[in-house]
Design a protein around this motif. Structure first.
Motif, mmCIF file in Angstrom:
data_model
loop_
_atom_site.group_PDB
_atom_site.id
_atom_site.type_symbol
_atom_site.label_atom_id
_atom_site.label_comp_id
_atom_site.label_asym_id
_atom_site.label_seq_id
_atom_site.Cartn_x
_atom_site.Cartn_y
_atom_site.Cartn_z
ATOM 1 N N GLY A 123 -34.705 -55.121 -6.891
ATOM 2 C CA GLY A 123 -34.904 -54.374 -7.976
ATOM 3 C C GLY A 123 -34.503 -54.907 -9.396
ATOM 4 N N GLY A 124 -35.211 -54.561 -10.378
ATOM 5 C CA GLY A 124 -35.138 -55.136 -11.763
ATOM 6 C C GLY A 124 -33.453 -54.847 -12.201
ATOM 7 N N ALA A 125 -32.804 -56.044 -12.758
ATOM 8 C CA ALA A 125 -31.366 -55.718 -13.416
ATOM 9 C C ALA A 125 -31.455 -54.751 -14.550
ATOM 10 N N ALA A 126 -30.607 -54.333 -14.771
ATOM 11 C CA ALA A 126 -30.300 -53.128 -16.072
ATOM 12 C C ALA A 126 -29.952 -54.172 -17.195
ATOM 13 N N SER A 127 -30.512 -53.508 -18.155
ATOM 14 C CA SER A 127 -29.976 -54.227 -19.704
ATOM 15 C C SER A 127 -29.171 -53.482 -20.297
ATOM 16 N N ASN A 128 -27.864 -53.819 -20.389
ATOM 17 C CA ASN A 128 -26.684 -53.147 -21.035
ATOM 18 C C ASN A 128 -26.265 -53.820 -22.338
ATOM 19 N N SER A 129 -27.336 -54.462 -23.009
ATOM 20 C CA SER A 129 -27.108 -55.407 -24.318
ATOM 21 C C SER A 129 -28.058 -55.545 -25.260
ATOM 22 N N GLY A 130 -29.336 -54.357 -24.704
ATOM 23 C CA GLY A 130 -30.437 -54.351 -25.513
ATOM 24 C C GLY A 130 -31.555 -55.101 -25.067
ATOM 25 N N GLY A 131 -32.804 -54.793 -25.718
ATOM 26 C CA GLY A 131 -33.886 -55.438 -25.287
ATOM 27 C C GLY A 131 -34.747 -54.595 -24.192
ATOM 28 N N LYS A 132 -34.573 -55.080 -22.930
ATOM 29 C CA LYS A 132 -35.434 -54.200 -21.874
ATOM 30 C C LYS A 132 -34.705 -54.480 -20.564
ATOM 31 N N GLY A 133 -34.914 -53.333 -19.451
ATOM 32 C CA GLY A 133 -34.411 -53.700 -18.389
ATOM 33 C C GLY A 133 -35.553 -54.369 -17.698
#
Length: 166
Positions: free
Chosen positions: A44-54
């Protein structure tokens, strides 16, 4: 085979998009003359919790017989806080090929479903910073539901199922 789900997007004070569900390919194969097959289960793709894109989920495959790409990660773009849910992955090479569901287009959308798993829910909208639920079996991760600082979640891992018929 089912590809991994895309990760959700989050950034403090910005609504995020959920990740898309992984694609699916279903194929019946005569393996009487096959001695081995390489099986790949997409992460599964990692979440982005600092901006940009998951992150986009990884591809799952059963040798060269069939493949399924992972769902796209959710994204935020522009200074206005616009968000975009991830598109679903694509199945190919199977007798039946299915696209994963794109994430919900609502604010802080729910992740997209795959053939065998639901997308993650978005984090809640009351400012208590609850994290979004991860997707299951190729479902996408949820995005942030509000601008109160909640988080996004990773997409669910892909899946490869092999059944024997005699």
């Amino acid at each position: 085979v089912i590809g991994g789900g895309g990760g959700g997007f989050n950034q403090t004070n910005t609504r995020g998009g959920g990740g898309g569900g992984g694609g699916t390919a279903i194929e019946i194969i005569d393996v009487s003359s096959v001695s081995s097959v390489t099986v790949t289960v997409g992460a599964g793709g990692a979440a982005s919790n600092s901006g940009g894109k998951g992150a986009t989920g990884s591809t799952s495959s059963f040798g060269s017989y069939c493949t399924a790409t992972g769902g796209e990660g959710g994204i935020q773009s522009g200074t206005g806080g616009s968000f975009y849910p991830g598109n679903g992955g694509v199945g190919s090479g199977g007798d039946i090929n299915l696209n994963g569901q794109g994430a919900n287009g609502e604010e802080g959308g729910t992740g997209g479903n795959s053939y065998m798993g639901g997308g993650g829910r978005p984090s809640n909208d009351d400012g208590t910073h609850h994290w979004a639920g991860a997707g299951y079996q190729g479902g996408g991760g949820g995005g942030q539901a509000s601008n109160n600082g909640g988080g996004a979640a990773a997409g669910g891992a892909g899946l490869v199922v092999v059944e024997e018929y005699k």
